[in-house]
Scaffold this active site. Structure first.
Site, PDB file in Angstrom:
ATOM      1  N   LYS A  10       0.864  -1.173   0.000  1.00 37.46           N
ATOM      2  CA  LYS A  10       0.000   0.000   0.000  1.00 37.46           C
ATOM      3  C   LYS A  10       0.903   1.226   0.000  1.00 37.46           C
ATOM      4  O   LYS A  10       1.923   1.249   0.706  1.00 37.46           O
ATOM      5  CB  LYS A  10      -0.878  -0.021   1.255  1.00 37.46           C
ATOM      6  CG  LYS A  10      -1.871   1.133   1.357  1.00 37.46           C
ATOM      7  CD  LYS A  10      -2.769   0.995   2.585  1.00 37.46           C
ATOM      8  CE  LYS A  10      -3.795   2.108   2.670  1.00 37.46           C
ATOM      9  NZ  LYS A  10      -4.680   1.963   3.841  1.00 37.46           N
ATOM     10  N   SER A  57      -9.619   2.081   2.905  1.00 29.82           N
ATOM     11  CA  SER A  57      -8.738   2.825   2.030  1.00 29.82           C
ATOM     12  C   SER A  57      -7.704   1.955   1.317  1.00 29.82           C
ATOM     13  O   SER A  57      -7.070   2.420   0.382  1.00 29.82           O
ATOM     14  CB  SER A  57      -7.989   3.885   2.845  1.00 29.82           C
ATOM     15  OG  SER A  57      -7.164   3.246   3.818  1.00 29.82           O
ATOM     16  N   SER A 107      -9.920  -0.294   7.142  1.00 29.60           N
ATOM     17  CA  SER A 107      -9.363  -0.264   5.787  1.00 29.60           C
ATOM     18  C   SER A 107      -8.670  -1.524   5.293  1.00 29.60           C
ATOM     19  O   SER A 107      -8.286  -1.583   4.131  1.00 29.60           O
ATOM     20  CB  SER A 107      -8.397   0.911   5.651  1.00 29.60           C
ATOM     21  OG  SER A 107      -9.140   2.084   5.484  1.00 29.60           O
TER      22      SER A 107
HETATM   23  N1  GLN Z   1     -13.166   4.505   6.367  1.00 19.56           N
HETATM   24  C1  GLN Z   1     -12.464   4.951   7.519  1.00 19.56           C
HETATM   25  C2  GLN Z   1     -12.006   6.368   7.325  1.00 19.56           C
HETATM   26  O1  GLN Z   1     -12.305   6.917   6.328  1.00 19.56           O
HETATM   27  C3  GLN Z   1     -11.323   4.040   7.844  1.00 19.56           C
HETATM   28  C4  GLN Z   1     -10.112   4.286   7.047  1.00 19.56           C
HETATM   29  C5  GLN Z   1      -8.959   3.428   7.452  1.00 19.56           C
HETATM   30  O2  GLN Z   1      -9.130   2.418   8.139  1.00 19.56           O
HETATM   31  N2  GLN Z   1      -7.781   3.836   7.064  1.00 19.56           N
HETATM   32  O3  GLN Z   1     -11.362   6.944   8.145  1.00 19.56           O
END
Ligand code: GLN
Length: 497
Positions: free
Chosen positions: A80, A155, A179
């Site tokens: 990532k 994400s 995420s």
């Molecule tokens: N969807 C969540 C956010 O927008 C989690 C994102 C994540 O776990 N990096 O913060």
């Protein structure tokens, strides 16, 4: 060469094929680089460095030639783009870091490299890991390989799409509020977020430091266990939140029946807690059907289902969306156009330079979170928002501890729906936030959680089963997931590409 094509092999099979000399790491990376390019339109990859990848593969082949063996030796992986990597740009999905080259590798990346894994490239993600659909990347949205009109989740959407599309056997991801789990669920792959502090955050571009945690995303629980074994471990000199807890072999329980259980019913004695808040009307019926079918399979494996309650589940959304932006606003203050990151071409004075650089460099979601975070931390609102959120966070963690007196593992859906259409929620940040309802509380409590492919829902899109364990129970979680994957083949389904 074995009759199976390289891209069809998972981590374990590819490692064995390389060890047996039926293929080489160089051949494997060449095949996967070609496949990645063929499917560039998915938007999964942000960067390659073919010379470096080939050099790493050659070095791995040389290690194999000396007789060295290892479960990741020569295996291509991708990271990532939130992990800093030497030799590849690191952007965190943001224009702010366009072209940024790190002088060092993140600990997780270095640990995997030491195990002999080869870096194939960097994977797209939501900007600074903020998002649920991977439509917040400054570069391109990522497409779900099961239906390219849909999001892959976020994400870590690039990681999920690449693994699901068989562009790479496994990838790293990060999970701050879901995420790893949610994109794994949306693309039919397996992913685990370990206990907070288990994987070093050194070299992970920070979003919300008290929540961010790295983890593997792969086709199977067994492959995740192999990756996590290499990734995790104390790094206390470089990450003050790294846990001083000895490294573990997460594969050790795979295929073992639980204590006192038999091979026919390997999970006998396992109590699976079903939080009533996860099975209510907020969850789409197609998702619930798949989750319930998976739970019925668990009963066949010997587990018993117990009703439990996590009464503050609903509060996890406001609590997370106060704490995460608060920490983000602080972490993102380092991008000021002075030391690193984007700098505006024209400005009047220092303040104007900060303003212009940050306005140009950060996308809309990052800016929104900086504003929310700054607001909730400001004098006068701190007690009303931030402090309250921290207090409720503690209660959420306590709710899990009382639940774990009644069960060993908690199960439920990962997300209330299957993957939505790209653009469907783009203009509605709150709609994105609400979709995180089942993953946020685990993160707030710092507990390990995973997503296991459990079938298909509406529009034939994948559905994941979420499994949450108590602190340091990654081994048991992976054992529980592996037992299910021995009995089902959802994790072996691949999209037609
Ligand atoms: N969807 C969540 C956010 O927008 C989690 C994102 C994540 O776990 N990096 O913060």
């Amino acid at each position: 060469m074995s009759s199976k094509q390289i891209h069809e092999m998972g981590v374990a099979e590819l490692a064995t094929t390389i060890a047996d000399g039926k293929t080489s790491s160089v051949e494997a990376v060449q095949a996967l680089l070609a496949r990645a390019k063929q499917h560039q339109s998915l938007g999964a990859y942000l960067a390659f460095n073919e010379d470096l990848t080939l050099a790493q593969a050659k070095a791995a082949d040389a290690r194999v030639a000396t007789g060295e063996r290892g479960p990741l030796l020569g295996v291509p992986l991708a990271h990532k783009d939130i992990f800093v990597t030497q030799g590849f740009p690191t952007t965190a999905g943001s224009k702010m870091l366009a072209g940024y080259q790190s002088p060092f590798d993140a600990t997780v990346v270095a640990n995997l490299a030491q195990a002999g894994a080869v870096t194939l490239g960097k994977l797209n993600c939501d900007e600074f890991a903020m998002g649920s659909g991977n439509d917040n990347s400054a570069y391109a949205p990522v497409h779900n390989p099961w239906d390219t009109a849909r999001v892959p989740g976020g994400s870590s959407g690039g990681s999920a799409a690449a693994v699901a599309a068989r562009l790479v056997p496994a990838a790293t991801g990060t999970d701050t509020g879901g995420s790893i789990r949610q994109p794994a669920s949306f693309t039919g792959i397996t992913g685990i977020k370990p206990t907070y502090g288990r994987c070093s955050r050194y070299g992970m571009v920070a979003f919300a430091s008290s929540l961010d945690q790295a983890g593997p995303m792969a086709r199977s629980a067994a492959d995740c266990a192999t990756l996590l074994t290499a990734m995790a471990g104390p790094d206390i000199d470089r990450d003050s939140t790294s846990l001083d807890h000895p490294a573990e072999d997460y594969t050790r329980l795979l295929g073992q029946p639980r204590e006192g259980a038999s091979a026919a019913q390997p999970l006998k004695g396992l109590r699976i807690g079903l939080p009533k808040e996860f099975f209510g009307e907020g969850c789409a019926p197609d998702v619930l059907t798949a989750v319930r079918a998976a739970l019925a399979e668990y009963e066949k494996l010997g587990a018993t289902l117990v009703d439990i309650s996590l009464p503050r589940t609903e509060l996890s959304i406001p609590v997370y969306y106060i704490i995460a932006p608060a920490e983000a606003s602080s972490n993102l203050s380092r991008f000021d156009g002075v030391k690193f990151g984007h700098r505006a071409a024209k400005f009047d004075d220092l303040t104007d330079m900060y303003k212009k650089s940050r306005s140009e460099g950060f996308g809309p979601e990052a800016q929104r979170r900086i504003m929310i975070g700054t607001y909730v931390l400001s004098h006068g609102y701190y007690d009303a928002y931030y402090l309250k959120a921290q207090q409720i966070r503690r209660l959420i963690a306590q709710d899990f501890q009382s639940a774990f007196t009644q069960c060993d593992v908690i199960a439920g859906p990962v997300a209330p729906t299957v993957a939505w259409k790209i653009g469907e929620k783009s203009d509605d940040p709150v709609a994105n936030y609400l979709a995180d309802i089942y993953t946020l509380s685990t993160s707030l409590a710092g507990l390990p959680g995973m997503s296991v492919p459990a079938g298909f829902g509406a529009a034939h899109m994948p559905v994941g089963l979420q499994l949450v364990g108590n602190y340091f129970k990654e081994g048991e979680l992976l054992q529980t997931a592996h037992a299910f994957q021995q009995a089902t083949d959802w994790h072996e389904r691949a999209p037609a590409l």
